[in-house]
Design an enzyme around this catalytic site. Structure first.
Site, PDB file in Angstrom:
ATOM      1  N   ASP A  38     -27.722  54.322  60.908  1.00  0.00           N
ATOM      2  CA  ASP A  38     -27.593  53.706  59.591  1.00  0.00           C
ATOM      3  C   ASP A  38     -28.955  53.342  59.008  1.00  0.00           C
ATOM      4  O   ASP A  38     -29.966  53.319  59.707  1.00  0.00           O
ATOM      5  CB  ASP A  38     -26.737  52.433  59.682  1.00  0.00           C
ATOM      6  CG  ASP A  38     -25.250  52.739  59.802  1.00  0.00           C
ATOM      7  OD1 ASP A  38     -24.878  53.897  59.595  1.00  0.00           O
ATOM      8  OD2 ASP A  38     -24.482  51.808  60.099  1.00  0.00           O
ATOM      9  N   LYS A  60     -25.853  54.266  54.899  1.00  0.00           N
ATOM     10  CA  LYS A  60     -24.965  53.377  54.163  1.00  0.00           C
ATOM     11  C   LYS A  60     -25.750  52.349  53.353  1.00  0.00           C
ATOM     12  O   LYS A  60     -26.544  51.590  53.871  1.00  0.00           O
ATOM     13  CB  LYS A  60     -24.011  52.685  55.135  1.00  0.00           C
ATOM     14  CG  LYS A  60     -23.161  53.676  55.920  1.00  0.00           C
ATOM     15  CD  LYS A  60     -22.264  53.015  56.914  1.00  0.00           C
ATOM     16  CE  LYS A  60     -21.061  52.397  56.235  1.00  0.00           C
ATOM     17  NZ  LYS A  60     -20.076  51.894  57.221  1.00  0.00           N
ATOM     18  N   MET A 171     -25.249  39.614  53.802  1.00  0.00           N
ATOM     19  CA  MET A 171     -25.327  40.436  52.588  1.00  0.00           C
ATOM     20  C   MET A 171     -24.703  39.748  51.376  1.00  0.00           C
ATOM     21  O   MET A 171     -23.890  40.325  50.665  1.00  0.00           O
ATOM     22  CB  MET A 171     -24.622  41.783  52.816  1.00  0.00           C
ATOM     23  CG  MET A 171     -25.252  42.629  53.893  1.00  0.00           C
ATOM     24  SD  MET A 171     -26.852  43.248  53.369  1.00  0.00           S
ATOM     25  CE  MET A 171     -27.119  44.512  54.605  1.00  0.00           C
TER      26      MET A 171
END
Length: 481
Positions: A38, A60, A171
């Site tokens: 990732d 991603k 996030m």
């Protein structure tokens, strides 16, 4: 005949610092046939892979995916059914907002063996690197983690979150105003300390602090973006005294290290452990070449052997032992072009001397050379025949990483360890289409010849801090604190 099915390792790469991966995770990377990784994974971890391992970038990003989750699941199954050892490398811990459950379920449905290998989760690590212990006897006896983003409205139990002494939101930049409002509405004081940490544990780490009432503005002023961790609680106030990572000598410095060989750079390791963000460019890999019986026989019949690369000593010694030769029958004159090559030969009980110009019947043992390099070698030490132990080729598997890192954020300095590295670096910059812009970077170098060559290419803005470090050999002589 039963078809051999491979195995999948679902590995947590840790929060960003490459040294925070587990020993088990590193072990699996070394034996992998294919690695699916990732964006948030430190790309330096890919350097543990074998030279023939395949890399697959899953890429991603928030609201955008190079590979969607369904495609990733299918790829894991496909590679495993082909009998490969597969690594799925995910940032942080794969079971903490990493969707590892979906991937494991897909593998289980197809009868594929797999292991979940935990990693250091980003909330605890980012907070620690920012000087914030998530629990503390005086400030926090509970710690809660929550996602900070969602496809739709962020549905969390803010009543419970407001009661937790320390909360971490993953996030959550876009939803930060909403998170703060909900915590206050559910009883958390407006003056509760908050820290938002971007790219925690890496040389790109940046932290903004404030309170539930002021943190949104502080984040905007600091231009902090995801990937970021938001930590809420009284323990955040300890940061002022405990922010150890930001005191490292090269914290926040972003350094490209030019390369011309496949060997790992000691300078890169030193700078990374001293708080800098480091990327070596371009990447190379070593391909070992087999020896013929005639080549080995010729080596024993020569008057002199000259080793031009330190890696060649081990490759040559292993080959002659396997072929049944006695080391004691080697020519009396054995020399090394570099101090490293002589030191490597000494490890095998061979007292090699410094190479000199000679007319002896000579065989040079080393990596594949260009015509220009071979002519320079003969001019310096005398003509001879070549016995190639290996070839150094640019490792195209790292092209994706280099292109992404160049565009994702800015770099401060390029460090040149030798003249060959300058040419290789400029060639890579040409491939990226940024050969002119690169001259705006500061530069540092090892050796006056290298510095002169860099200036010939047009580099004029010297990085005095790094140059002092290189000139004093600090990276070799000092223990990292």
């Amino acid at each position: 005949m039963t078809k051999l099915v491979g195995k999948v390792y679902l590995i947590g790469a840790g929060p960003g610092d490459a040294k925070l991966i587990t020993e088990r995770g590193k072990e699996c990377l070394q034996k992998a046939d294919v690695i699916l990784y990732d964006r948030l994974v430190n790309p330096r971890l890919l350097e543990y892979a074998s030279s023939d391992c395949e890399f697959v970038y899953c890429g991603k990003l928030p609201k955008r995916h190079i590979m969607r989750q369904e495609q990733i699941n299918q790829a894991l199954v496909q590679h495993a059914l082909e009998g490969k050892t597969v690594v799925r490398l995910k940032g942080g811990d794969p079971s903490v907002f990493g969707r590892v459950g979906e991937e494991a379920a897909e593998l289980a449905e197809h009868g594929i063996l797999y292991e979940m290998i935990p990693g250091v989760t980003s909330s605890i690590a980012a907070a620690a690197y920012a000087g914030i212990p998530v629990t503390h006897r005086e400030y926090s006896n509970t710690f809660t983690i929550a996602t900070g983003h969602s496809k739709g409205e962020l549905e969390l139990d803010f009543t419970a979150l407001a009661k937790s002494k320390t909360c971490a939101f993953y996030m959550g930049i876009q939803n930060l105003p909403f998170i703060c409002e909900q915590l206050i509405a559910n009883g958390r004081g407006e003056s509760t300390p908050v820290a938002v940490i971007e790219w925690g544990t890496t040389g790109r780490q940046k932290t903004a602090t404030g309170t539930l009432r002021t943190i949104v503005q502080a984040v905007q002023e600091s231009e902090i973006a995801n990937p970021a961790m938001t930590v809420v609680g009284e323990a955040v106030q300890l940061r002022g005294r405990l922010a150890w990572f930001e005191r490292k000598p090269y914290y926040g410095k972003r350094v490209l290290i030019a390369k011309s060989s496949a060997q790992q750079s000691g300078i890169a390791g030193y700078l990374a452990e001293s708080g800098a963000e480091v990327w070596e460019i371009p990447h190379f890999k070593k391909e070992t070449l087999p020896f013929s019986k005639e080549e080995l026989a010729a080596a024993f019949q020569a008057e002199r052997l000259v080793f031009t690369a330190n890696e060649s000593a081990a490759l040559f010694m292993e080959a002659i032992v396997q072929a049944g030769y006695d080391v004691r029958d080697l020519p009396r004159q054995i020399q090394g072009v570099s101090e490293k090559s002589r030191a490597e030969l000494n490890q095998f009980g061979v007292q090699a001397q410094e190479a000199i110009l000679s007319s002896c019947r000579t065989i040079y043992i080393g990596r594949v050379l260009s015509d220009t390099e071979r002519e320079a070698l003969f001019a310096a030490y005398g003509c001879g025949k070549m016995l190639y132990t290996h070839e150094i080729k640019q490792d195209v598997r790292f092209h994706e990483v280099t292109e992404r890192l160049w565009t994702e954020f800015s770099w401060d300095t390029v460090l040149f360890p030798n003249q060959a590295a300058i040419a290789a670096f400029m060639g890579e910059m040409g491939r990226l289409g940024v050969s002119e812009d690169i001259l705006a970077l500061r530069y540092a170098y090892l050796g006056e010849r290298t510095g002169k060559a860099a200036r010939t290419y047009g580099f004029m803005n010297l990085d005095e801090q790094l140059q002092e470090m290189l000139s004093s050999r600090e990276w070799k002589n000092r223990t990292i604190s």
